[in-house]
Design a protein around this motif. Structure first.
Motif, short mmCIF file in Angstrom:
data_model
loop_
_atom_site.label_atom_id
_atom_site.label_comp_id
_atom_site.label_asym_id
_atom_site.label_seq_id
_atom_site.Cartn_x
_atom_site.Cartn_y
_atom_site.Cartn_z
N MET A 131 1.46 -8.73 0.04
CA MET A 131 1.12 -7.98 1.25
C MET A 131 1.10 -6.50 0.98
O MET A 131 1.56 -6.04 -0.08
N ASP A 132 0.57 -5.75 1.92
CA ASP A 132 0.56 -4.29 1.82
C ASP A 132 1.96 -3.76 2.16
O ASP A 132 2.67 -4.32 3.00
N ILE A 133 2.31 -2.66 1.51
CA ILE A 133 3.64 -2.07 1.67
C ILE A 133 3.49 -0.59 2.01
O ILE A 133 2.66 0.12 1.41
N VAL A 134 4.30 -0.11 2.95
CA VAL A 134 4.43 1.32 3.18
C VAL A 134 5.81 1.73 2.69
O VAL A 134 6.83 1.17 3.12
N LEU A 135 5.84 2.67 1.76
CA LEU A 135 7.10 3.20 1.25
C LEU A 135 7.44 4.47 2.01
O LEU A 135 6.59 5.34 2.19
N GLY A 136 8.68 4.61 2.42
CA GLY A 136 9.11 5.82 3.10
C GLY A 136 9.24 6.98 2.12
O GLY A 136 9.19 6.80 0.90
N PRO A 137 9.42 8.20 2.63
CA PRO A 137 9.53 9.38 1.76
C PRO A 137 10.94 9.51 1.18
O PRO A 137 11.90 8.93 1.68
N GLY A 138 11.06 10.29 0.10
CA GLY A 138 12.37 10.61 -0.46
C GLY A 138 12.85 9.62 -1.49
O GLY A 138 12.20 9.40 -2.52
N TRP A 139 13.99 8.97 -1.20
CA TRP A 139 14.64 8.10 -2.18
C TRP A 139 13.76 6.94 -2.68
O TRP A 139 13.92 6.51 -3.83
N PRO A 140 12.82 6.39 -1.89
CA PRO A 140 11.94 5.37 -2.46
C PRO A 140 11.18 5.85 -3.70
O PRO A 140 10.60 5.03 -4.42
N GLY A 141 11.19 7.16 -3.97
CA GLY A 141 10.63 7.66 -5.22
C GLY A 141 11.33 7.11 -6.45
O GLY A 141 10.84 7.29 -7.58
N ILE A 142 12.45 6.41 -6.27
CA ILE A 142 13.11 5.76 -7.40
C ILE A 142 12.20 4.71 -8.03
O ILE A 142 12.25 4.46 -9.23
N LEU A 143 11.32 4.11 -7.21
CA LEU A 143 10.35 3.17 -7.76
C LEU A 143 9.39 3.90 -8.68
O LEU A 143 9.05 3.43 -9.77
N LEU A 144 8.94 5.09 -8.25
CA LEU A 144 8.07 5.93 -9.08
C LEU A 144 8.78 6.30 -10.39
O LEU A 144 8.20 6.21 -11.48
N HIS A 145 10.05 6.69 -10.28
CA HIS A 145 10.84 7.08 -11.44
C HIS A 145 10.90 5.94 -12.46
O HIS A 145 10.66 6.14 -13.66
#
Length: 473
Positions: free
Chosen positions: A239-253
């Motif tokens: 499914m499509d996902i919306v990631l919130g701002p800030g700490w969800p950047g851990i996935l990017l990291h």
């Protein structure tokens, strides 16, 4: 920092002898340094109304490195003496062999100060910190009768490093760190759930211990616990996902950042190896690693090789334009160090590591992004995750997430995991919010058994077609 930023380390030999031994260690090498570290830290933990931990730690030592080609000889000791340094020279020289190398140019100096060099532990007395912990416990319990347990943690420390180069140059940095975390457990109808919040950075404890700060932290911890108390089983499927701002950047990291570190790309083990200059992400995606942000948890005035911290663009408008580099990998790849040579302590060798890694914001209204989500998950908070650097595949658990249908936010969900790979996720980004936010200062990054503090950040993002693992039937 410049030379002599704080008092020299007290060794049983003068700087001249230390420099002579360092030069002996790196004769015929291509790089090397003497890294000295002095560290002091404390941790106070109140759990369920009682002081569970009250610890203080102090350590010091040196690490000596000689580098030739892809090989590095490294020796370390907690004994700051000429005898210990002589023994270290013998070990480090094993990497040099017959020599023949040409010493690389030294790092450039800097006068930049990104944070205070004051000891954060001195901002309050031991008794004062205990009093604050007790106040936190009483305040959190009074917020809601369903609170059955409170845990609060205060940590602070100061790391002082000094780097001596064979050319006689000295680089120094004094790095403070402070953090406050609060977690609560709530119970209703026999069901218990927890929530936690907190953070910190490279500054003193004074701000963190102000009631105006910790009361907000306690309220947020309670809010998260109550969200979990009302959570339903997470759905499963693509499914499509919306990631919130800030700490969800851990996935990017994790899913992307590690794959953009120089050593993995030099060795060809990264999913992004050989793709420099090519499009690896959707248009509009720009990702940076920036160690120059004042007071941030992942910031460093100079890295652990003496190179000034950088603001490095990694992905620009979807195109791969840079890697994070330490001195050794930069030299082998024919580029400049980006100030990302980091180590956990004097007992560890430096390697390319992230500092504060984040994605720039776009133009979309976050509310509109959520309104466009037809059937998916809004993931606001993340816990632990696992990533395979060679292919970028990741699995992340959500600590706060909500079901969304036809743009309407529904019930919170529990047990959701996001599964995918970094390269596909980058290409699948459909919308970029205008609400870039950095994490509250809670990040720790592990690599090759070493842990260093880091920061992350991102705006609200919509990513199409991620796999959600859940328990709903």
């Amino acid at each position: 920092m410049t030379e002599n930023a704080f008092r020299p380390f007290e060794m049983s030999l003068d700087e001249g002898r230390a420099l002579a031994l360092l030069r002996q260690a790196v004769a015929g090498a291509e790089d090397g340094e003497l890294f000295l570290e002095r560290r002091r830290s404390e941790a106070l933990v109140l759990d369920d109304g009682r002081i569970k931990t009250a610890s203080y730690d102090a350590s010091e030592g040196f690490g000596l490195r000689a580098v030739r080609g892809e090989v590095a000889g490294y020796a370390h000791s907690t004994e700051l003496s000429e005898a210990a340094l002589k023994r270290a020279v013998e070990t480090a020289r094993l990497a040099v062999g017959d020599g023949g190398g040409t010493m690389a140019p030294p790092p450039r100096g800097t006068n930049v100060r990104l944070y205070t060099d004051a000891d954060p532990m001195a901002d309050a007395s031991f008794a004062g910190k205990i009093d604050v912990l007790k106040e936190i416990d009483a305040f959190a319990r009074a917020l809601d009768p369903r609170v059955v347990q409170v845990s609060a943690t205060i940590t602070a420390g100061l790391q002082e490093v000094e780097i001596l180069r064979p050319e006689g140059l000295r680089f120094a940095d004094a790095r403070p760190m402070a953090r406050l975390n609060i977690s609560v457990i709530v119970e209703e109808a026999g069901r218990r759930e927890s929530g936690g919040h907190g953070g910190g950075g490279r500054y003193g404890l004074a701000t963190l211990l102000e009631p105006g700060h910790w009361q907000g932290v306690a309220r947020e911890a309670l809010r998260l616990a109550l969200v979990n108390l009302a959570a339903e089983a997470a759905p499963a499927g693509v499914m499509d996902i919306v990631l919130g701002p800030g700490w969800p950047g851990i996935l990017l990291h994790e899913a992307i950042g590690h794959g953009l570190e120089g050593d993995f790309n030099r060795k060809g083990t990264s999913a992004f190896a050989g793709l420099m200059g090519q499009r690896i992400a959707a248009p509009g995606i720009t990702v940076l690693d920036d160690g120059t942000m004042p007071d941030r948890r992942g910031s460093i005035s100079v890295d652990d090789e003496g190179t000034p911290s950088h603001r490095t663009v990694l992905i620009e408008d979807g195109v791969l334009v840079g890697f994070m580099q330490d001195r050794q990998n930069a030299r082998l790849m024919g580029v400049e160090s980006t100030g990302n040579g980091r180590r956990e302590s004097f007992a560890h060798i430096p390697m390319p590591r992230m500092t504060n890694t984040y994605m720039l914001g776009g133009n979309a209204d976050p509310t509109a992004i959520l309104a466009d989500l037809r059937d998916g998950i809004w993931a606001v908070g993340f816990g632990g995750g696992q990533v395979d650097i060679t292919n970028g595949k990741f699995v992340f658990s959500c600590t706060e997430a909500y079901r969304v249908k036809n743009g309407k936010i529904g019930a919170p969900v529990k047990g959701a995991t996001l599964i995918g790979d970094g390269a596909t996720a980058l290409r699948g980004i459909r919308a970029i919010g205008n609400d870039l936010r950095l994490d509250p200062g809670i990040g720790n990054c592990g690599k090759a058994g070493q842990w260093v503090p880091v920061g992350v950040g991102q705006p609200t993002l919509m990513i199409g077609g991620l796999t959600v693992g859940g328990s709903a039937t």
